[in-house]
Design an enzyme around this catalytic site. Structure first.
Site, PDB file in Angstrom:
ATOM      1  N   LYS A   1       0.856  -1.199   0.000  1.00 18.69           N
ATOM      2  CA  LYS A   1       0.000   0.000   0.000  1.00 18.69           C
ATOM      3  C   LYS A   1       0.885   1.239   0.000  1.00 18.69           C
ATOM      4  O   LYS A   1       1.894   1.280   0.723  1.00 18.69           O
ATOM      5  CB  LYS A   1      -0.893  -0.034   1.245  1.00 18.69           C
ATOM      6  CG  LYS A   1      -1.943   1.062   1.322  1.00 18.69           C
ATOM      7  CD  LYS A   1      -2.789   0.893   2.588  1.00 18.69           C
ATOM      8  CE  LYS A   1      -3.947   1.875   2.671  1.00 18.69           C
ATOM      9  NZ  LYS A   1      -4.768   1.683   3.892  1.00 18.69           N
TER      10      LYS A   1
ATOM     11  N   SER B   1      -9.687   1.541   2.799  1.00 24.61           N
ATOM     12  CA  SER B   1      -8.818   2.322   1.946  1.00 24.61           C
ATOM     13  C   SER B   1      -7.744   1.501   1.233  1.00 24.61           C
ATOM     14  O   SER B   1      -7.165   1.973   0.258  1.00 24.61           O
ATOM     15  CB  SER B   1      -8.154   3.420   2.779  1.00 24.61           C
ATOM     16  OG  SER B   1      -7.298   2.852   3.762  1.00 24.61           O
TER      17      SER B   1
ATOM     18  N   SER C   1      -9.916  -0.767   7.042  1.00 21.94           N
ATOM     19  CA  SER C   1      -9.337  -0.616   5.698  1.00 21.94           C
ATOM     20  C   SER C   1      -8.583  -1.805   5.138  1.00 21.94           C
ATOM     21  O   SER C   1      -8.224  -1.786   3.965  1.00 21.94           O
ATOM     22  CB  SER C   1      -8.418   0.601   5.666  1.00 21.94           C
ATOM     23  OG  SER C   1      -9.183   1.752   5.469  1.00 21.94           O
TER      24      SER C   1
END
Ligand code: GLN
Length: 473
Positions: free
Chosen positions: A63, A138, A162
């Site tokens: 990420k 996210s 997330s």
């Protein structure tokens, strides 16, 4: 090459160790697969030539909230465009140390604020099951990459859901460890008392292996303690002697019919495997969303004060210093980030601090106490991961409150600091009709019960036998 892409990370690691495939070959196969990204899952990709050589495990999609030395790191924000960190996050460093190098940096909601990836400054990642739908957020880029066959495994961060929610919406496994299990060093901060790094993988064994590598105490993060004794590969085959609780304090009214049916079917499976299913109250958990959306923005408003055009990323010049700050932040931050900074600043402002922040913290304590009480009688608390299957792009962007409700089942755990996993439990149609889409099942346990959760999830995963793949991959 296709064969390499079919292997789980655990299997690929074994084959590399046995000399059946080379680490270089494995990296190259995945670099080629990632190169075909049509999901906007990646914001940056490594090249096989430079990074494949010392691979002893498959490469990992990271990420874009993890700092990587000399590699662009944006946290999904335009304000960090062009930023090259001078150091690498501990979790990424540990993976590289085990021979799992960075395959690419994945798309995400700006500063990890969101549940759909639509808050990314670089356009949304798409759900491989249906490209008209969101992958969740996210960590949506990480989830889309793993589900879409663009990465063997990935790391993400979970502040209020997330990792688990996008894993659920994309039909893969995602785990948020206990607060303190994994170092946050080099992870760009959203809400520091909630943020945790964790795995997004094809199956539970891969999640365990990834977590075994990234967990541990780190002198660079004083809140990190690791999991005592480390994390083992799961082996459990049944659930006998284990007690699972469904919380009655969490309202199922907003849950889609197909998601509810999948939950019921999964509870029956647990009983078939010898587990006991009961109910627990968790009376304060329903206030999790309200507490979270005070605490997380409050911490974010402090953490994001550093983006001022002076030290990192972009600068929009103006004749006066204050005007330069304002112009930079106005141009660099998206609307959700601005909303959170305003909410957080307001909640912390003198005169309102006790009324909002103080009360939210008291709710947080109550939620932690609720879980403690539940775990005196039960081994795990279980819920659907998300109230709905993947929703359409644009469906909720103009309605922040309905977007926030995505986190209804996932925020209580980070507020209490406890670990939870989401595993794919089946496919269901959205309410109102549409394609068959993945549904996640969440298992939460007491602090540092990672091994017990992974073991239970492993047994359940095998019994469920989820083997559906997105039509596009
Ligand atoms: N969707 C939640 C939010 O917008 C959770 C995000 C997260 O876990 N990083 O804050």
């Amino acid at each position: 090459m296709q064969e390499i892409l079919e292997l789980t990370a655990v299997d690929a690691g074994r084959r590399i160790a046995d000399g059946e495939i080379s680490g270089e070959e494995c990296f190259a196969a995945w670099a080629a697969a990632a190169g075909g990204d049509e999901l906007n899952a990646y914001l940056w990709r490594a090249s096989a030539e430079t990074d494949g050589r010392s691979s002893r495990l498959p490469p990992v999609a990271v990420k874009d909230i993890f700092c990587t030395e000399g590699v662009p790191t944006t946290a999904g924000s335009r304000i960090l465009e062009g930023y090259l960190p001078p150091y690498t996050a501990t979790a990424v460093r540990r993976l590289a140390g085990e021979g799992a190098h960075v395959l690419g940096k994945t798309n995400m909601d700006e500063f990890a604020m969101g549940s759909s990836n639509e808050n990314s400054g670089y356009g949304p990642a798409l759900n491989p099951w249906d490209r008209e739908r969101v992958p969740g957020g996210s960590s949506g880029g990480s989830a889309a990459a793993v589900a879409g066959g663009l990465a063997p495994w990935a790391i993400g961060t979970d502040t209020g859901g997330s990792i688990r929610q996008p894993a659920s919406l994309c039909g893969i496994v995602g785990m948020k460890p206990t607060y303190g299990a994994v170092s946050r060093y080099g992870m760009i901060a959203f809400a520091s008392s909630l943020d945790q790094c964790g795995p997004l993988t094809r199956d539970v064994a891969d999640a365990a292996m990834l977590l075994s590598i990234v967990q541990g105490r780190d002198p660079c993060d004083s809140t990190s303690v690791g999991v005592d004794g480390g994390v083992e590969l799961p082996t459990r085959e049944d659930l006998s002697g284990l007690r699972f609780a469904v919380p009655t304090g969490l309202d199922m009214d907003g849950v889609e019919t197909g998601v509810r049916a999948t939950l019921e079917a999964t509870l029956s499976r647990i009983e078939e495997l010898g587990g006991e299913v009961g109910e627990t109250a968790l009376p304060s958990a329903e206030h999790g969303i309200s507490a979270y959306y005070v605490i997380a923005p409050a911490e974010a408003s402090a953490n994001l004060a550093r983006y001022d055009g002076v030290r990192f990323g972009i600068r929009v010049d103006a004749p006066e210093l204050d005007a330069m700050y304002e112009a930079t932040r106005d141009a660099g931050f998206g609307p959700e980030v601005k909303r959170r900074v305003m909410l957080g600043t307001y909640a912390l402002s003198s005169g309102y601090y006790e009324a909002y922040y103080g009360r939210a913290q008291r709710v947080r304590t109550r939620i932690a106490e609720d879980f403690r009480a539940a775990f005196e009688e039960f081994d795990f608390v279980v819920t659907p991961t998300s109230p709905s299957v993947a929703f359409g792009l644009g469906d909720k962007v103009d309605d922040p409150l309905s977007m926030y409700l995505n986190d209804y089942f996932t925020v209580p755990m980070p507020l209490a600091g406890i670990p939870a996993i989401s595993i794919p439990a089946g496919l269901a149609e959205p309410d109102g009709g549409g394609p068959q889409l993945p549904v996640g099942f969440q298992i939460a346990g007491p602090a540092f019960s990672e091994n017990a959760i992974l073991d239970a999830a492993f047994a359940l995963e095998r019994a469920i036998g989820f083997d559906a793949r997105p039509p596009s991959s």
